[in-house]
Structures are given as structure tokens and as C-alpha cells.
Enzyme design. Structure first.
Site, PDB file in Angstrom:
ATOM      1  N   ARG A 118       0.802  -1.238   0.000  1.00 46.72           N
ATOM      2  CA  ARG A 118       0.000   0.000   0.000  1.00 46.72           C
ATOM      3  C   ARG A 118       0.827   1.276   0.000  1.00 46.72           C
ATOM      4  O   ARG A 118       0.533   2.224  -0.747  1.00 46.72           O
ATOM      5  CB  ARG A 118      -0.890   0.067   1.260  1.00 46.72           C
ATOM      6  CG  ARG A 118      -2.174  -0.638   1.154  1.00 46.72           C
ATOM      7  CD  ARG A 118      -2.504  -1.223   2.495  1.00 46.72           C
ATOM      8  NE  ARG A 118      -1.503  -2.230   2.808  1.00 46.72           N
ATOM      9  CZ  ARG A 118      -1.596  -3.508   2.434  1.00 46.72           C
ATOM     10  NH1 ARG A 118      -2.666  -3.917   1.814  1.00 46.72           N
ATOM     11  NH2 ARG A 118      -0.627  -4.378   2.694  1.00 46.72           N
ATOM     12  N   THR A 119       1.821   1.335   0.875  1.00 47.01           N
ATOM     13  CA  THR A 119       2.514   2.613   1.052  1.00 47.01           C
ATOM     14  C   THR A 119       3.218   3.001  -0.240  1.00 47.01           C
ATOM     15  O   THR A 119       3.090   4.120  -0.727  1.00 47.01           O
ATOM     16  CB  THR A 119       3.508   2.520   2.222  1.00 47.01           C
ATOM     17  OG1 THR A 119       2.812   2.011   3.358  1.00 47.01           O
ATOM     18  CG2 THR A 119       4.105   3.869   2.555  1.00 47.01           C
TER      19      THR A 119
ATOM     20  N   LYS B 267      25.960  -4.523  -1.981  1.00 45.45           N
ATOM     21  CA  LYS B 267      27.430  -4.608  -2.104  1.00 45.45           C
ATOM     22  C   LYS B 267      28.112  -3.909  -0.944  1.00 45.45           C
ATOM     23  O   LYS B 267      29.344  -3.785  -0.925  1.00 45.45           O
ATOM     24  CB  LYS B 267      27.887  -3.939  -3.405  1.00 45.45           C
ATOM     25  CG  LYS B 267      27.281  -4.500  -4.659  1.00 45.45           C
ATOM     26  CD  LYS B 267      27.747  -3.649  -5.854  1.00 45.45           C
ATOM     27  CE  LYS B 267      26.849  -3.822  -7.059  1.00 45.45           C
ATOM     28  NZ  LYS B 267      27.008  -2.722  -8.010  1.00 45.45           N
TER      29      LYS B 267
ATOM     30  N   ARG C 119      11.362   3.795   3.059  1.00 50.71           N
ATOM     31  CA  ARG C 119      11.055   2.851   4.139  1.00 50.71           C
ATOM     32  C   ARG C 119      12.329   2.094   4.457  1.00 50.71           C
ATOM     33  O   ARG C 119      13.025   1.617   3.544  1.00 50.71           O
ATOM     34  CB  ARG C 119       9.944   1.881   3.721  1.00 50.71           C
ATOM     35  CG  ARG C 119       9.763   0.740   4.714  1.00 50.71           C
ATOM     36  CD  ARG C 119       8.542  -0.094   4.432  1.00 50.71           C
ATOM     37  NE  ARG C 119       7.326   0.644   4.737  1.00 50.71           N
ATOM     38  CZ  ARG C 119       6.113   0.112   4.693  1.00 50.71           C
ATOM     39  NH1 ARG C 119       5.953  -1.164   4.363  1.00 50.71           N
ATOM     40  NH2 ARG C 119       5.045   0.842   4.978  1.00 50.71           N
TER      41      ARG C 119
ATOM     42  N   HIS D 216       5.398   5.819  11.386  1.00 49.34           N
ATOM     43  CA  HIS D 216       4.876   5.678  10.017  1.00 49.34           C
ATOM     44  C   HIS D 216       3.931   6.869   9.800  1.00 49.34           C
ATOM     45  O   HIS D 216       2.712   6.728   9.759  1.00 49.34           O
ATOM     46  CB  HIS D 216       4.147   4.337   9.899  1.00 49.34           C
ATOM     47  CG  HIS D 216       3.853   3.881   8.507  1.00 49.34           C
ATOM     48  ND1 HIS D 216       3.977   4.695   7.390  1.00 49.34           N
ATOM     49  CD2 HIS D 216       3.404   2.669   8.042  1.00 49.34           C
ATOM     50  CE1 HIS D 216       3.631   4.008   6.312  1.00 49.34           C
ATOM     51  NE2 HIS D 216       3.274   2.787   6.683  1.00 49.34           N
TER      52      HIS D 216
HETATM   53  N1   CP Z   1       0.038  -0.064   5.914  1.00 46.58           N
HETATM   54  C1   CP Z   1       1.210  -0.322   5.298  1.00 46.58           C
HETATM   55  O1   CP Z   1       2.253   0.269   5.635  1.00 46.58           O
HETATM   56  O2   CP Z   1       1.107  -1.267   4.334  1.00 46.58           O
HETATM   57  P1   CP Z   1       2.321  -1.775   3.419  1.00 46.58           P
HETATM   58  O3   CP Z   1       3.312  -2.441   4.343  1.00 46.58           O
HETATM   59  O4   CP Z   1       1.718  -2.703   2.435  1.00 46.58           O
HETATM   60  O5   CP Z   1       2.943  -0.561   2.791  1.00 46.58           O
END
Ligand code: CP
Length: 305
Positions: free
Chosen positions: A51-52, A80, A101, A129
Site C-alpha cells: 500500500r505505502t 554490495k 522505508r 509511520h
Molecule cells: N500499511 C502499510 O504500511 O502497508 P504496506 O506495508 O503494504 O505498505
């Protein structure tokens, strides 16, 4: 630190959050606006995501920007031995915005200190997050018609769940009552309880996911037990199915209750809940596009009319 980065939801004041909700509403009415024409946005995902990453990339595409990046760090030179600092400095040569991320807590903050290109934290380990929190708060606002004085029940992995940690911080401006439902092993860390104490926010802790707590709630925020954060997988096995929300558990719940989940779900919401009008997690994920369009424009200083 680069002032325009979004590293933690604590970077946003109450006024910022309300302002971003207003911008997200504009994007929901009209998501296709060419406000990023000529801009390149990098999505650097050192941890898996559906999703993110895809909602950020949809947001950029709908704004007319271009995307570079990776969803699997094993295909990059970090495999590497290239350091995060060098990776960020290199990508800063190419992109106007970095959405990242990383599995290490504090990685986004560190990245924001080694570049002048804005960084958006798309999740750093068990820490924060913030873009998820903006879409969660937008979802709460849309479904409740307000943010103030809500009873919010958080269920599952409250120790490692970064979405929970961010949401506590983000909702702290709006006088919530929190109900924390978790097994002993996955209790909410003292850091967040101390934070609530300091802000005068009421919270209650439970190990049972009872009818009593369900029936008090305006929002139930279900979470997945985060297998990837456990060092001992035997410990994960013990708690992985500790709470499962089933449709028959909602029979005495408030009319305005909505069930949220950052997703992915594993077993913690039974499929029979999906048909209940109180299930909101699929729409919640859709709201991610509009909330992220708002965040992207905000960090880049782009006015949305
Ligand atoms: N909610 C969320 O962070 O989903 P993903 O890990 O799929 O990005």
C-alpha cells in the site's frame, strides 16, 4: 535538519494536521492535478510494502510527477555494502523528493540529516509511520465527522506496531481515550504511556478483547503481529493469533463504530467482517492516495487551490 522533511508525525502540529486534512479533501474531489510536472520522486523501499509504495506512486502519477526507485534493496548497491548515507547522497543527485522505508529505527531522521532533499518517512522499523497516520486520521475524520473526544481501541501488536505509535502521537491533539488491547508480550511501550500521562490523555490496558471494550469504541484499530520484528520465532508462534475480530463480536457495537487496520492483515480480522458496514479498512487504504498527495505537496511547498 531539513525543515521540510516528514520524519515523525510529531513534526506536525494540530493545525498542520487539520490543514492537511483540508488538502486531502481537495485531492479526493479532484486527484488529477499536474502540480508535480518536471519533478522526480524517488521511492526507496528497504522493506516490503504494497500500500505505502503503490499509493505514494499513484499520488505522484496523479500529480504529473515521475518516479524512480526500488522495492527490493537486494537489487541495489546496498547489497554490495554501500552505506545508507551514500545511497541518500546519490539519490539526492537525481530526485526532488525521497520517500523511504527502512528496517532501522531512526533511518529516516538520519537520511534527513545528510541531504537537503526532503525525506518522507514511509516507516522506520518499529518506530514511526507518519504518512499512515495522516491517512488514518483522515479516515477517522471522514467516518466520525470529528476528531475530538473519541474512544479509540488499539488491538494486537502494540509493542512493534509503528502505525500504533504514530497514531497515538497524531491523535494526542484531540483529547482521545485510548484502550490498549495486547498480550503481555506485546504491550504498548512505556514511552507511549509516559507520553499520554504527560499530555493528560486517559488510557486503559487490557489483555482481553472483550465485548465491553468493543461496545465502548468509536474506532477499533486492529493490527497484525509483526513477525519480522521478532528475534525468537517461537515467541511469535505463541502470540500470532491472539486476537481475531469476528462479525458476531460487533453485534452490540455503536452505530458509528468503524474498524480500521493499516493492513496487511494476516488472521486478525475474519473475512466475515468485510461485509459489515462498520469495516472501513479497504476505504482507509484508498484514502492513502489523497493523504499522501497532501503530504507530498506540503513538503515540496506546493500550494493546492
Ligand atoms: N500499511 C502499510 O504500511 O502497508 P504496506 O506495508 O503494504 O505498505
Amino acid at each position: 535538519m531539513n525543515k521540510k522533511s516528514l520524519v515523525s508525525i510529531a513534526d506536525y502540529s494540530k493545525e498542520d494536521i487539520l490543514r492537511l486534512i483540508g488538502i486531502a479533501e481537495k485531492f479526493e474531489k479532484n486527484p488529477n492535478r499536474r502540480l508535480l510536472e518536471g519533478k522526480v520522486c524517488a521511492t526507496l523501499f528497504f522493506e516490503p510494502s504494497t500500500r505505502t509504495r503503490l499509493s505514494f506512486e499513484t499520488a505522484v502519477n496523479r500529480l504529473g510527477g515521475r518516479i524512480i526507485g526500488f522495492s527490493d534493496a537486494s537489487t541495489t548497491s546496498s547489497s554490495k555494502g554501500e552505506t545508507l548515507k551514500d545511497t541518500i547522497m546519490m539519490v539526492s543527485n537525481y530526485a526532488d523528493l525521497i520517500i523511504m522505508r527502512h528496517y532501522l529505527e531512526g533511518a529516516a531522521c538520519y537520511a534527513s540529516e545528510v541531504t537537503n532533499v526532503p525525506i518522507i518517512n514511509a516507516g522506520d522499523g518499529a518506530n514511526q509511520h507518519p504518512s499512515q497516520t495522516m491517512l488514518d486520521i483522515y479516515s477517522i475524520f471522514k467516518t466520525q465527522g470529528r476528531l475530538e473526544n473519541l474512544e479509540i481501541t488499539m488491538v494486537g501488536d502494540l509493542k512493534y506496531g509503528r502505525t500504533v505509535h504514530s497514531l497515538i502521537t497524531g491523535m494526542s491533539h484531540f483529547n482521545p481515550v485510548f484502550h490498549f488491547v495486547a498480550p503481555e508480550e506485546l504491550k504498548i511501550p512505556d514511552l507511549y504511556k509516559n507520553f499520554c500521562d504527560k499530555k493528560g490523555i486517559k488510557y486503559y490496558e487490557y489483555t482481553d478483547f472483550s465485548d465491553e471494550v468493543i461496545n465502548r469504541s468509536d474506532i477499533i484499530y486492529m493490527t497484525r503481529v509483526q513477525r519480522e520484528r521478532f528475534t525468537d520465532l517461537m515467541e511469535y508462534e505463541k502470540v500470532k493469533n491472539v486476537y481475531i475480530l469476528r462479525n458476531n463480536m460487533l453485534s452490540g457495537s455503536k452505530d458509528n463504530l468503524r474498524i480500521l487496520h493499516p493492513l496487511p492483515r494476516v488472521n486478525e480480522i475474519a473475512y466475515d467482517v468485510d461485509c459489515n458496514p462498520k469495516a472501513y479498512y479497504i476505504e482507509q487504504a484508498r484514502n492513502g492516495v489523497f493523504a499522501r498527495q497532501a503530504i507530498i505537496c506540503d513538503v515540496l511547498g506546493i500550494e493546492v487551490k
